[in-house]
Design an enzyme around this catalytic site. Structure first.
Site, PDB file in Angstrom:
ATOM      1  N   CYS A  59      80.372  49.408  58.153  1.00 11.35           N
ATOM      2  CA  CYS A  59      80.343  48.339  57.140  1.00 11.35           C
ATOM      3  C   CYS A  59      81.330  48.534  55.997  1.00 11.35           C
ATOM      4  O   CYS A  59      82.253  47.735  55.829  1.00 11.35           O
ATOM      5  CB  CYS A  59      78.938  48.187  56.586  1.00 11.35           C
ATOM      6  SG  CYS A  59      77.816  47.459  57.784  1.00 11.35           S
ATOM      7  N   PHE A 109      74.254  55.591  44.795  1.00 15.43           N
ATOM      8  CA  PHE A 109      75.647  55.451  45.267  1.00 15.43           C
ATOM      9  C   PHE A 109      76.672  56.065  44.308  1.00 15.43           C
ATOM     10  O   PHE A 109      77.811  55.637  44.254  1.00 15.43           O
ATOM     11  CB  PHE A 109      75.960  53.980  45.613  1.00 15.43           C
ATOM     12  CG  PHE A 109      75.338  53.596  46.936  1.00 15.43           C
ATOM     13  CD1 PHE A 109      76.094  53.544  48.082  1.00 15.43           C
ATOM     14  CD2 PHE A 109      73.971  53.363  47.043  1.00 15.43           C
ATOM     15  CE1 PHE A 109      75.515  53.255  49.317  1.00 15.43           C
ATOM     16  CE2 PHE A 109      73.370  53.088  48.261  1.00 15.43           C
ATOM     17  CZ  PHE A 109      74.151  53.027  49.396  1.00 15.43           C
ATOM     18  N   LEU A 110      76.216  57.066  43.555  1.00 19.63           N
ATOM     19  CA  LEU A 110      77.145  57.839  42.722  1.00 19.63           C
ATOM     20  C   LEU A 110      77.216  59.273  43.234  1.00 19.63           C
ATOM     21  O   LEU A 110      77.514  60.192  42.472  1.00 19.63           O
ATOM     22  CB  LEU A 110      76.697  57.802  41.258  1.00 19.63           C
ATOM     23  CG  LEU A 110      76.896  56.444  40.548  1.00 19.63           C
ATOM     24  CD1 LEU A 110      76.356  56.490  39.125  1.00 19.63           C
ATOM     25  CD2 LEU A 110      78.379  56.045  40.517  1.00 19.63           C
ATOM     26  N   PHE A 145      71.370  43.092  54.685  1.00 25.72           N
ATOM     27  CA  PHE A 145      71.600  44.229  53.780  1.00 25.72           C
ATOM     28  C   PHE A 145      70.998  45.528  54.305  1.00 25.72           C
ATOM     29  O   PHE A 145      70.953  46.523  53.580  1.00 25.72           O
ATOM     30  CB  PHE A 145      71.029  43.919  52.393  1.00 25.72           C
ATOM     31  CG  PHE A 145      71.625  42.681  51.760  1.00 25.72           C
ATOM     32  CD1 PHE A 145      72.922  42.683  51.285  1.00 25.72           C
ATOM     33  CD2 PHE A 145      70.891  41.511  51.675  1.00 25.72           C
ATOM     34  CE1 PHE A 145      73.489  41.545  50.718  1.00 25.72           C
ATOM     35  CE2 PHE A 145      71.444  40.367  51.108  1.00 25.72           C
ATOM     36  CZ  PHE A 145      72.749  40.383  50.632  1.00 25.72           C
ATOM     37  N   LEU A 146      70.505  45.532  55.569  1.00 21.84           N
ATOM     38  CA  LEU A 146      69.851  46.755  56.050  1.00 21.84           C
ATOM     39  C   LEU A 146      70.854  47.898  56.188  1.00 21.84           C
ATOM     40  O   LEU A 146      72.041  47.676  56.446  1.00 21.84           O
ATOM     41  CB  LEU A 146      69.117  46.516  57.370  1.00 21.84           C
ATOM     42  CG  LEU A 146      69.880  46.100  58.633  1.00 21.84           C
ATOM     43  CD1 LEU A 146      70.548  47.271  59.308  1.00 21.84           C
ATOM     44  CD2 LEU A 146      68.908  45.440  59.599  1.00 21.84           C
ATOM     45  N   ARG A 147      70.355  49.098  55.978  1.00 26.03           N
ATOM     46  CA  ARG A 147      71.191  50.297  56.149  1.00 26.03           C
ATOM     47  C   ARG A 147      70.819  50.970  57.455  1.00 26.03           C
ATOM     48  O   ARG A 147      69.644  50.983  57.828  1.00 26.03           O
ATOM     49  CB  ARG A 147      70.928  51.300  55.012  1.00 26.03           C
ATOM     50  CG  ARG A 147      71.400  50.845  53.673  1.00 26.03           C
ATOM     51  CD  ARG A 147      70.758  51.671  52.587  1.00 26.03           C
ATOM     52  NE  ARG A 147      69.301  51.567  52.639  1.00 26.03           N
ATOM     53  CZ  ARG A 147      68.463  52.318  51.958  1.00 26.03           C
ATOM     54  NH1 ARG A 147      68.912  53.273  51.194  1.00 26.03           N
ATOM     55  NH2 ARG A 147      67.157  52.145  52.050  1.00 26.03           N
ATOM     56  N   ARG A 158      81.205  55.749  63.635  1.00 26.65           N
ATOM     57  CA  ARG A 158      82.372  54.917  63.331  1.00 26.65           C
ATOM     58  C   ARG A 158      82.939  55.275  61.956  1.00 26.65           C
ATOM     59  O   ARG A 158      82.204  55.442  60.997  1.00 26.65           O
ATOM     60  CB  ARG A 158      81.982  53.432  63.350  1.00 26.65           C
ATOM     61  CG  ARG A 158      81.798  52.886  64.754  1.00 26.65           C
ATOM     62  CD  ARG A 158      81.322  51.458  64.716  1.00 26.65           C
ATOM     63  NE  ARG A 158      79.969  51.343  64.182  1.00 26.65           N
ATOM     64  CZ  ARG A 158      79.373  50.194  63.905  1.00 26.65           C
ATOM     65  NH1 ARG A 158      80.004  49.064  64.097  1.00 26.65           N
ATOM     66  NH2 ARG A 158      78.135  50.182  63.430  1.00 26.65           N
ATOM     67  N   ALA A 209      79.078  62.001  44.913  1.00 28.41           N
ATOM     68  CA  ALA A 209      80.456  62.332  45.303  1.00 28.41           C
ATOM     69  C   ALA A 209      80.423  63.203  46.548  1.00 28.41           C
ATOM     70  O   ALA A 209      79.422  63.848  46.852  1.00 28.41           O
ATOM     71  CB  ALA A 209      81.143  63.059  44.158  1.00 28.41           C
ATOM     72  N   LYS A 229      76.707  59.244  58.415  1.00 28.02           N
ATOM     73  CA  LYS A 229      75.691  59.656  57.426  1.00 28.02           C
ATOM     74  C   LYS A 229      74.466  60.138  58.205  1.00 28.02           C
ATOM     75  O   LYS A 229      74.417  59.995  59.437  1.00 28.02           O
ATOM     76  CB  LYS A 229      75.319  58.494  56.501  1.00 28.02           C
ATOM     77  CG  LYS A 229      74.600  57.359  57.201  1.00 28.02           C
ATOM     78  CD  LYS A 229      74.047  56.364  56.188  1.00 28.02           C
ATOM     79  CE  LYS A 229      73.192  55.328  56.891  1.00 28.02           C
ATOM     80  NZ  LYS A 229      72.611  54.359  55.991  1.00 28.02           N
TER      81      LYS A 229
HETATM   82  C1  UDX Z   1      75.710  49.676  54.075  1.00 28.65           C
HETATM   83  C2  UDX Z   1      74.893  48.961  52.988  1.00 28.65           C
HETATM   84  O1  UDX Z   1      74.196  49.927  52.198  1.00 28.65           O
HETATM   85  C3  UDX Z   1      73.930  47.971  53.617  1.00 28.65           C
HETATM   86  O2  UDX Z   1      73.245  47.248  52.596  1.00 28.65           O
HETATM   87  C4  UDX Z   1      74.719  47.014  54.512  1.00 28.65           C
HETATM   88  O3  UDX Z   1      73.870  46.101  55.165  1.00 28.65           O
HETATM   89  C5  UDX Z   1      75.536  47.761  55.549  1.00 28.65           C
HETATM   90  O4  UDX Z   1      76.386  48.712  54.884  1.00 28.65           O
HETATM   91  P1  UDX Z   1      75.252  51.656  55.830  1.00 28.65           P
HETATM   92  O5  UDX Z   1      76.689  51.480  56.217  1.00 28.65           O
HETATM   93  O6  UDX Z   1      74.210  51.737  56.892  1.00 28.65           O
HETATM   94  O7  UDX Z   1      74.803  50.441  54.870  1.00 28.65           O
HETATM   95  O8  UDX Z   1      75.142  53.004  54.967  1.00 28.65           O
HETATM   96  P2  UDX Z   1      74.963  53.420  53.449  1.00 28.65           P
HETATM   97  O9  UDX Z   1      73.689  54.166  53.320  1.00 28.65           O
HETATM   98  O10 UDX Z   1      75.194  52.321  52.508  1.00 28.65           O
HETATM   99  O11 UDX Z   1      76.154  54.501  53.324  1.00 28.65           O
HETATM  100  C6  UDX Z   1      77.510  54.139  53.563  1.00 28.65           C
HETATM  101  C7  UDX Z   1      78.423  55.341  53.434  1.00 28.65           C
HETATM  102  O12 UDX Z   1      78.528  55.744  52.068  1.00 28.65           O
HETATM  103  C8  UDX Z   1      77.926  56.597  54.182  1.00 28.65           C
HETATM  104  O13 UDX Z   1      79.041  57.245  54.773  1.00 28.65           O
HETATM  105  C9  UDX Z   1      77.304  57.444  53.088  1.00 28.65           C
HETATM  106  O14 UDX Z   1      77.287  58.812  53.405  1.00 28.65           O
HETATM  107  C10 UDX Z   1      78.267  57.140  51.939  1.00 28.65           C
HETATM  108  N1  UDX Z   1      77.680  57.358  50.596  1.00 28.65           N
HETATM  109  C11 UDX Z   1      76.579  56.665  50.201  1.00 28.65           C
HETATM  110  C12 UDX Z   1      78.305  58.252  49.731  1.00 28.65           C
HETATM  111  O15 UDX Z   1      79.318  58.872  50.058  1.00 28.65           O
HETATM  112  N2  UDX Z   1      77.778  58.392  48.463  1.00 28.65           N
HETATM  113  C13 UDX Z   1      76.691  57.711  48.037  1.00 28.65           C
HETATM  114  O16 UDX Z   1      76.285  57.891  46.863  1.00 28.65           O
HETATM  115  C14 UDX Z   1      76.056  56.812  48.940  1.00 28.65           C
END
Ligand code: UDX
Length: 448
Positions: A277, A266-267, A150-152, A344, A269, A337
């Site tokens: 992922c 994660f809300l 689950f790491l980010r 990617r 916009a 991000k």
């Molecule tokens: C994600 C999961 O969070 C992690 O638990 C898993 O193991 C792998 O996939 P990651 O892809 O590293 O991690 O990034 P994350 O921080 O989750 O963001 C994913 C994408 O969503 C990014 O492009 C980020 O900018 C976007 N995002 C995130 C939004 O647009 N809005 C949000 O509120 C949160």
């Protein structure tokens, strides 16, 4: 139990390997890409991730970690084998499991008896069952455990040391307990490891150790990511309504998210999600559900909303700028991000390409991801080596990643460099009033 082999030096594999190695295990990391292997031997990761290079250097010098492309040698004494290889998406959205089955084949041929095979790669539910059948077919005594990651990216080391939960699913309880013990040991060492890595400790929250069936663990990983992606697309749908109705989606989500049943995370916009992922996990979930005869329209809608966002933002700019053709625009942010060099499926790259296709003259800048983004950018787009070069003479500036260097921009300076005065905040990370006071017109996503 001391000897661990890890297949794959990607974000998950390398981070896990250096953490296990610095927690007292003898780790062998198997990487088949010659260029990645060469970098690792020189003590460098091929990606930018805070703390990983420090842990790598320490593990190599203490000889707790070795890197190789020779799986036979690596597997000879391994007691636990972690599969952390990629599962890229096929053109039809399904997961490509070629590397996962290659690892299973090596494990069948090259390990000793009673080894534990731990699946950390993201795989569709049912994959473990197929691999266990292969073990049986070859009369091998290998235990299988699914241990989703689950790491980010950007906070990979911190997430691995301060985790909400470790999930292990296996039909063999002894194997599941042994895998959980590895994480208990990591948790015991977390302060030492954080110091070595130079990362900030996170607030202490209880770490859960969850045991499930093999299939439940497999489904947990993609479900978690799919739900987070769903939250983002939900916020983006409400952002479009907020734009039309004259509300501010940030205020709405702050208020909605304060309900503990919902939560604020994660809300946010903006330009939508990208990375290695979410896009592939959502399409993989849709495709694997189809294989079981189950329709998931909620996830198809999640993808559709996400794909609409870069174009939606380009359109918003069009409304203020007029015809995009021949307008000079800067796109700040090519990583998917902040905190990573990973580009990617990057929304910033998609937006830059849409602007270029509309005839705008695009200059793009990112502090860490320019090289990785290059291959996906249309050929007309110029990659700048500084913010100053990107924004000089621009009619509009788009910010697509909330990198600290963008968030701390001096707006008076920015205005003095630009020709126009349009600022498109595609991550809703800026305050309209601050920009307005410097003579800049602010456009957010859902913040009319
Ligand atoms: C994600 C999961 O969070 C992690 O638990 C898993 O193991 C792998 O996939 P990651 O892809 O590293 O991690 O990034 P994350 O921080 O989750 O963001 C994913 C994408 O969503 C990014 O492009 C980020 O900018 C976007 N995002 C995130 C939004 O647009 N809005 C949000 O509120 C949160």
């Amino acid at each position: 139990m001391k000897n661990i082999a890890v297949f794959g030096a990607g974000y998950v594999g390398l981070t896990s390997a250096v953490i296990f190695a610095n927690s007292g295990y003898n780790v062998t990391l198997i990487e088949i890409s010659p260029s990645r292997l060469k970098k690792l031997e020189d003590g460098k990761s091929f990606f930018y991730e805070s703390g990983v290079n420090e842990l790598l250097a320490q593990a190599l010098s203490a000889k707790n970690l070795s890197v190789t492309n020779n799986s036979e040698q690596a597997l000879k004494n391994a007691e636990v084998v972690f599969s952390c290889v990629g599962t890229p998406d096929n053109p039809d959205g399904s997961s490509n499991l070629q590397y996962v089955f290659d690892v299973a084949e090596s494990v069948i041929k090259q390990t000793q008896d009673n080894v534990i095979f731990v699946q950390k790669s993201t795989v569709p539910v049912g994959t473990g069952q197929k691999i266990e059948a292969l073990f049986k077919k070859h009369s091998r005594k290998i235990s299988y455990a699914s241990n989703p990651e689950f790491l980010r990216e950007g906070t990979a080391v911190q997430d691995s040391l301060w985790f909400d939960r470790v999930v292990v699913g296996s039909n063999n309880t002894t194997a599941a307990n042994l895998v959980l013990d590895i994480y208990r040991n990591v948790e015991k060492n977390k302060l030492k490891l954080a110091k070595l890595a130079g990362v900030k400790p996170k607030r202490n929250t209880p770490s859960l150790y969850v045991k499930t069936s093999r299939n439940s663990a497999e489904l947990t990983k993609v479900t978690a990511n799919a739900f987070l992606a769903l939250k983002i697309s939900f916020a983006n749908s409400i952002a479009k309504l907020a734009d039309a109705a004259g509300a501010d989606v940030v205020e709405v989500m702050d208020a909605v998210g304060s309900d503990r049943r919902i939560g604020r995370a994660f809300l946010n916009a903006g330009r939508g999600y990208g990375g290695g992922c979410f896009p592939k996990d959502v399409s993989g979930l849709i495709s694997s559900a189809e294989d079981y005869g189950v329709d998931l329209p909620i996830m198809t809608a999640t993808t559709d909303v996400n794909e609409s966002m870069p174009g939606y933002i380009a359109n918003k700019a069009n409304n203020s700028l007029g015809e995009l053709k021949d307008k000079r625009v800067a796109v700040l942010g090519l990583a998917f991000k902040a905190g990573t060099s990973d580009a990617r499926k990057s929304p910033g790259v998609k937006l830059a390409n849409i602007l270029d296709k509309s005839g705008a003259l695009v200059k793009a800048y990112d502090p860490h991801a320019s090289q990785e983004a290059k291959q996906d950018l249309r050929s007309n787009i110029i990659i700048s080596d500084s913010i100053q070069d990107a924004v000089k003479g621009a009619d509009a500036v788009f910010v697509t990643v909330d990198w600290p260097e963008f968030k701390t921009l001096d707006f008076s300076w920015l205005k003095s460099k630009m020709k126009g005065n349009i600022f498109i905040d595609a991550v809703n990370a800026f305050e309209a009033d601050e920009l307005k006071s410097c003579g800049i017109e602010y456009i957010g996503v859902g913040r009319s």
